[in-house]
Design an enzyme around this catalytic site. Structure first.
Site, PDB file in Angstrom:
ATOM      1  N   LYS A  45       0.672  -0.947   0.155  1.00 13.54           N
ATOM      2  CA  LYS A  45      -0.233  -0.073   0.470  1.00 13.54           C
ATOM      3  C   LYS A  45       0.819   1.528  -0.129  1.00 13.54           C
ATOM      4  O   LYS A  45       1.938   1.141   0.503  1.00 13.54           O
ATOM      5  CB  LYS A  45      -0.720   0.072   0.800  1.00 13.54           C
ATOM      6  CG  LYS A  45      -1.561   1.509   0.929  1.00 13.54           C
ATOM      7  CD  LYS A  45      -2.342   1.981   0.366  1.00 13.54           C
ATOM      8  CE  LYS A  45      -3.550   3.152   0.370  1.00 13.54           C
ATOM      9  NZ  LYS A  45      -3.696   3.061  -0.784  1.00 13.54           N
ATOM     10  N   GLY A  46       0.526   2.523  -0.723  1.00 11.08           N
ATOM     11  CA  GLY A  46       1.353   3.763  -0.932  1.00 11.08           C
ATOM     12  C   GLY A  46       1.497   4.003   0.392  1.00 11.08           C
ATOM     13  O   GLY A  46       0.656   4.398   1.612  1.00 11.08           O
ATOM     14  N   ASN A  69     -12.188   4.878  -6.259  1.00 11.22           N
ATOM     15  CA  ASN A  69     -12.169   4.661  -5.142  1.00 11.22           C
ATOM     16  C   ASN A  69     -10.893   5.608  -4.551  1.00 11.22           C
ATOM     17  O   ASN A  69     -10.850   6.599  -6.196  1.00 11.22           O
ATOM     18  CB  ASN A  69     -10.642   3.689  -4.534  1.00 11.22           C
ATOM     19  CG  ASN A  69      -9.421   4.194  -5.242  1.00 11.22           C
ATOM     20  OD1 ASN A  69      -9.397   4.605  -4.282  1.00 11.22           O
ATOM     21  ND2 ASN A  69      -8.776   3.439  -5.907  1.00 11.22           N
ATOM     22  N   GLY A  72      -7.598   7.870  -0.561  1.00  7.72           N
ATOM     23  CA  GLY A  72      -7.233   8.978   0.040  1.00  7.72           C
ATOM     24  C   GLY A  72      -5.766   8.222   0.889  1.00  7.72           C
ATOM     25  O   GLY A  72      -5.113   9.058   1.277  1.00  7.72           O
ATOM     26  N   CYS A 129      -1.325   8.979  -7.178  1.00  2.00           N
ATOM     27  CA  CYS A 129      -2.795   9.022  -6.839  1.00  2.00           C
ATOM     28  C   CYS A 129      -3.534   9.799  -7.392  1.00  2.00           C
ATOM     29  O   CYS A 129      -3.177  11.130  -6.492  1.00  2.00           O
ATOM     30  CB  CYS A 129      -2.055   9.058  -4.932  1.00  2.00           C
ATOM     31  SG  CYS A 129      -3.923   8.795  -4.373  1.00  2.00           S
ATOM     32  N   LYS A 164       5.935   4.841 -11.120  1.00  2.00           N
ATOM     33  CA  LYS A 164       4.744   4.580 -11.841  1.00  2.00           C
ATOM     34  C   LYS A 164       3.459   5.415 -12.031  1.00  2.00           C
ATOM     35  O   LYS A 164       3.749   6.325 -11.176  1.00  2.00           O
ATOM     36  CB  LYS A 164       3.748   3.960 -10.456  1.00  2.00           C
ATOM     37  CG  LYS A 164       2.081   3.352 -10.695  1.00  2.00           C
ATOM     38  CD  LYS A 164       1.681   2.768  -9.116  1.00  2.00           C
ATOM     39  CE  LYS A 164      -0.125   1.839  -9.946  1.00  2.00           C
ATOM     40  NZ  LYS A 164      -0.237   1.481  -8.629  1.00  2.00           N
ATOM     41  N   ILE A 190      -0.893   1.907 -16.127  1.00  3.06           N
ATOM     42  CA  ILE A 190      -1.556   2.261 -15.441  1.00  3.06           C
ATOM     43  C   ILE A 190      -2.422   2.506 -14.027  1.00  3.06           C
ATOM     44  O   ILE A 190      -2.820   1.223 -13.293  1.00  3.06           O
ATOM     45  CB  ILE A 190      -2.683   2.756 -16.194  1.00  3.06           C
ATOM     46  CG1 ILE A 190      -3.471   2.211 -16.246  1.00  3.06           C
ATOM     47  CG2 ILE A 190      -2.034   2.824 -17.608  1.00  3.06           C
ATOM     48  CD1 ILE A 190      -5.173   2.661 -16.692  1.00  3.06           C
ATOM     49  N   ASN A 191      -2.147   3.670 -13.246  1.00  5.15           N
ATOM     50  CA  ASN A 191      -2.714   3.385 -11.961  1.00  5.15           C
ATOM     51  C   ASN A 191      -4.253   3.594 -12.499  1.00  5.15           C
ATOM     52  O   ASN A 191      -4.457   3.781 -13.722  1.00  5.15           O
ATOM     53  CB  ASN A 191      -2.446   4.948 -11.145  1.00  5.15           C
ATOM     54  CG  ASN A 191      -2.619   4.892  -9.811  1.00  5.15           C
ATOM     55  OD1 ASN A 191      -3.537   4.499  -9.555  1.00  5.15           O
ATOM     56  ND2 ASN A 191      -1.410   5.128  -9.035  1.00  5.15           N
ATOM     57  N   GLY A 264      -4.570  -5.463  -9.390  1.00  6.99           N
ATOM     58  CA  GLY A 264      -5.213  -5.092  -8.358  1.00  6.99           C
ATOM     59  C   GLY A 264      -6.939  -5.405  -8.328  1.00  6.99           C
ATOM     60  O   GLY A 264      -7.144  -6.382  -6.975  1.00  6.99           O
TER      61      GLY A 264
HETATM   62  C1  SIN Z   1      -5.870   5.526  -2.669  1.00  2.59           C
HETATM   63  O1  SIN Z   1      -5.142   5.702  -1.454  1.00  2.59           O
HETATM   64  O2  SIN Z   1      -6.541   6.940  -2.943  1.00  2.59           O
HETATM   65  C2  SIN Z   1      -5.065   5.267  -4.083  1.00  2.59           C
HETATM   66  C3  SIN Z   1      -3.587   4.980  -4.366  1.00  2.59           C
HETATM   67  C4  SIN Z   1      -3.350   5.906  -5.599  1.00  2.59           C
HETATM   68  O3  SIN Z   1      -4.054   5.744  -7.015  1.00  2.59           O
HETATM   69  O4  SIN Z   1      -2.111   5.777  -5.628  1.00  2.59           O
END
Ligand code: SIN
Length: 304
Positions: A45-46, A69, A72, A129, A164, A190-191, A264
């Site tokens: 996770k980021g 989604n 955040g 993001c 990314k 891609i994101n 994903g």
């Molecule tokens: C998120 O946590 O909002 C999504 C993360 C991302 O799109 O990189």
């Protein structure tokens, strides 16, 4: 039997299937379904410099062929990642990818220094993001910003650097070329694509953040096109993601140019999705009489 190993910038993966950041946590919950050592790698996770609680809810909206989604970047922060989650991940015999998301170049740099001293295998620079007000996707939409953040992180971290990219740009090829020129060792894309859904009775956006990022099967053809474009533009390996749900999708993405793939949203629908993709790819490679799965990469024969 086809050799399923792939090499990404000097790091060997036992197969080309990687869990995409933000859909797999740190692998602990999925490890109750199957040993996560089955996977080529896990992109965590980021991670941000400080802990984040994420956006207010609702932060998930359903769509006909995907998920929107606006999480955040909820995460415990880089120090907790290093002290709590990385030691467990290191015992799982899979490649560990730390995904970094910053609000400023300085934040990316501070995290890069800490990761340099850690035993993660690869650093994935999340400049894509769409759900945070500062930083995030803003770093990924201009060649100058991509170049600055990539080169500054590269100076501070000797780990292989995967950048990314966001699809929310006019020329993905230019952005990828800027990342490569600034030192990216590989490119992942891609994101998510920025989207919105509306409750027609309240006339309010469904997401409390108004907009969110779309992933899932709906974005797959966009991802294939962009991976192809980037593959033709750069020399470094390309890691393809965006709506991959089946082994056939994974094979298609590799033929377009991906050296490895990330999965994903499909993990939410079927926790065994990646195991099925690995097995399907292996059967396909054997059926195609490949000696190595790497022989698929970039073999598309485009019409003249
Ligand atoms: C998120 O946590 O909002 C999504 C993360 C991302 O799109 O990189």
């Amino acid at each position: 039997m086809a050799d399923m190993r792939v090499n990404l910038c000097g790091v060997e993966l036992k197969n080309p299937v990687i869990a995409a950041s933000g859909t797999f946590g740190y692998g602990m919950e999925y490890n109750e379904f199957y040993p996560v050592s089955r996977l080529g790698g896990i992109s965590c996770k980021g991670t941000t410099l400080q802990e984040r609680m994420g956006n207010p809810s609702p932060r998930i909206a359903d769509t006909p062929a995907g998920i929107l989604n606006s999480v955040g970047l909820q995460n415990p922060g880089v120090d907790a990642f290093l002290s709590t989650y990385l030691p467990w991940l290191r015992q799982q015999d899979t490649v560990v990818i730390a995904n970094l998301a910053g609000h400023s170049v300085e934040e990316y740099c501070q995290m890069a220094e800490r990761l340099d001293a850690s035993d993660v295998d690869i650093v994935e620079l999340n400049i894509s993001c769409p759900n945070v007000k500062e930083g995030g996707v803003n770093f990924g939409t201009s060649c100058d910003m991509v170049s600055t953040v990539t080169s500054e992180v590269k100076k501070r971290c000797r780990k292989p650097l995967m950048v990314k990219l966001t699809p929310n740009v006019t020329s993905i090829g230019d952005i990828a070329a800027a990342a490569e020129a600034a030192g990216a060792d590989c490119i992942s894309l891609i994101n998510t694509l920025t989207g919105m859904r509306i409750d027609i009775r309240t006339r309010r956006p469904i997401l409390r953040n108004n907009t969110g990022g779309l992933s899932g099967p709906a974005v797959f053809p966009v991802a294939v096109r962009m991976v192809r474009e980037v593959f033709k533009r750069v020399k470094v390996p390309v890691i393809g993601m965006g709506g991959i749900s089946t082994w056939e999708d994974a094979a298609e993405m590799m033929i377009a140019g991906a050296s490895a793939i990330q999965v994903g949203a499909a993990n939410f629908r079927d926790p065994f999705a990646m195991v099925k993709i690995i097995e399907g790819l292996e059967n396909f490679a054997n059926e195609q009489k490949l000696s190595s799965i790497t022989e698929l990469t970039g073999t598309l024969m485009e019409w003249a």
